[in-house]
Design an enzyme around this catalytic site. Structure first.
Site, short mmCIF file in Angstrom:
data_model
loop_
_atom_site.label_atom_id
_atom_site.label_comp_id
_atom_site.label_asym_id
_atom_site.label_seq_id
_atom_site.Cartn_x
_atom_site.Cartn_y
_atom_site.Cartn_z
N THR A 190 39.72 48.84 40.74
CA THR A 190 40.15 48.36 41.86
C THR A 190 41.23 47.17 41.96
O THR A 190 41.65 46.75 42.75
CB THR A 190 39.19 47.96 43.09
OG1 THR A 190 38.44 46.95 42.47
CG2 THR A 190 38.02 48.96 43.42
N LYS A 191 41.33 46.46 40.61
CA LYS A 191 41.92 45.08 40.55
C LYS A 191 43.47 45.59 40.43
O LYS A 191 43.77 46.43 40.77
CB LYS A 191 41.35 44.64 39.38
CG LYS A 191 39.79 44.33 39.33
CD LYS A 191 39.43 43.09 40.46
CE LYS A 191 38.16 43.22 41.09
NZ LYS A 191 36.92 42.62 39.97
#
Ligand SMILES: *Cc1c(COP(=O)(O)O)cnc(C)c1O
Length: 394
Positions: A190-191
């Site tokens: 998700t980063k």
């Protein structure tokens, strides 16, 4: 069933990443090797740091960093309660103790004033055990690093940044990754950029870099991949008890191509944040994310705060109503001192860190990722406004 489905997060992977991974798979070299080395070199150049060491997670990166600065059994490490489990769990790996310092409500970053107060108020024998401060750049917004570094230097404490949410970010013109002693980045799915799972430690200190590189691969004195190439040899020495934290080339290949897109992703995130701000600004039950002066915000997360005093519903009901409309929101974070492990181990009560405990009740992370279309963003803000309007008091 809603006709729309907007997940909380989605990675943006293109043909370039796919081709680079296929190239790796065909090359016969799958573990740490040329792609990871290239990713490290490109990353160091992008951030402007002397050394970048690729590892298999930001959690590993934080562990190596605390090891390098000398954290040991019965030491203490100061961090924020408003973070993910990883930040404090690595402190426990050493048999050391995480000490929390409350946050500023607006940015939700560690309060430099309370940090100073905490260190000043400690007994001498406790203060001597504090080996590191780990500020977390919440949602991608840099902490106020000047006073944090100043306090740390005065007390002889090292600073390891948890930069899991940032890339790129700047504080007073300086890039995050060049400010503290060591900085840990995350490439979790998700980063800001992803390798599926992965992380990087950045530092300008040659000694820390050498130590972390050795510790990242079984404490072996040379890189294993060099051992098996024609320049290498069969001989190696174990000089410290290390870990198994190296990044494989399959992940390094994805990272190489993701890094080339980091500025473009950041542009999209910044634009999306502006669109959310525009659409939600002025609503009586919404507080927009607070952005400090003189920072470049990475916009990993878009966190709005609810004005619960003006609503007939709580945060859980709000998130549930969004879900029923196909919009998947989340919460960053449930403060660490509220979790059973920390409550039971250290006897914490929510009120011990009142700012984090109170703001936790009203934060909502909206779906947020570069792939969102303008239509997706519009749908989310229409749903948010609709729910809030239906539930406004009076
Ligand atoms: C995601 C995250 C981490 C851990 O990153 P991994 O790469 O999954 O180990 C650490 N700190 C914070 C604040 C995070 O959000």
């Amino acid at each position: 069933m809603p006709d729309r489905f907007i997940p909380f997060s989605l990675p943006l992977i293109g043909d370039e990443e796919i081709a680079e991974v296929v190239d790796t798979l065909k090359s016969g070299w799958l573990t740490t090797g040329p792609k990871t080395k290239q990713f490290e070199a490109d990353f160091a150049e992008y951030v402007g740091c002397r050394h970048a060491i690729a590892v298999n997670s930001c959690t590993s990166a934080l562990h190596l960093a605390l090891d390098a600065v000398g954290v040991g059994r019965d030491d203490m490490v100061i961090t924020t309660p408003m973070t993910f489990a990883a930040t404090a769990e690595v402190v426990r790996y050493f048999g050391a103790r995480p000490i929390f310092v409350d946050i500023d409500e607006g940015t939700m970053n560690i309060s430099p004033a309370l940090l100073e107060e905490t260190l000043a108020g400690m007994k001498d024998e406790d203060r001597k055990r504090v080996k590191a401060i780990v500020p977390v750049h919440m949602a991608g917004q840099p902490c106020d690093m000047d006073p944090i570094m100043d306090t740390a230097r005065r007390y002889g404490v090292k600073v390891v940044e948890d930069a899991a949410h940032t890339l790129p970010a700047r504080y007073k013109g300086r890039t995050v990754g060049t400010i503290a002693d060591i900085t840990a980045f995350s490439f979790y799915a998700t980063k800001c950029i992803t390798t599926g799972e992965g992380g990087m430690v950045a530092t300008d200190d040659d000694g820390y870099a050498e130590k972390m590189r050795i510790m990242s691969l079984h404490g072996i004195s040379k890189d294993a991949w060099k051992r098996y190439t024609k320049e290498g040899s069969w001989y190696y020495e174990v000089i410290r008890p290390g870990y198994k934290y190296n990044m494989p080339d399959i992940a390094g290949a994805i990272g190489l191509q993701q890094l080339k897109k980091a500025d473009a992703f950041h542009g999209m995130r910044t634009r999306h944040a502006g669109m959310y701000n525009e659409a939600l600004g002025g609503h009586p039950a919404v507080e927009l994310p607070v952005v400090s002066q003189d920072v470049v915000h990475s916009w990993h997360l878009y966190i709005m705060k609810l004005r619960l005093d003006r609503l007939n519903i709580d945060r859980a009901a709000f998130i549930e109503e969004l879900r029923e409309m196909g919009v998947f929101a989340s919460v960053h974070f449930i403060p660490l001192h509220i979790h059973p492990y920390y409550r039971e181990t250290y006897g914490y009560k929510p009120q011990d860190y009142p700012v984090a405990a109170a703001v936790y009740e009203r934060i909502v992370s909206l779906p947020f990722y570069p792939r969102m279309s303008d239509d997706d963003l519009q749908y989310v803000t229409d749903c948010v406004r609709g729910i809030l309007d239906r539930n406004l008091k009076g």
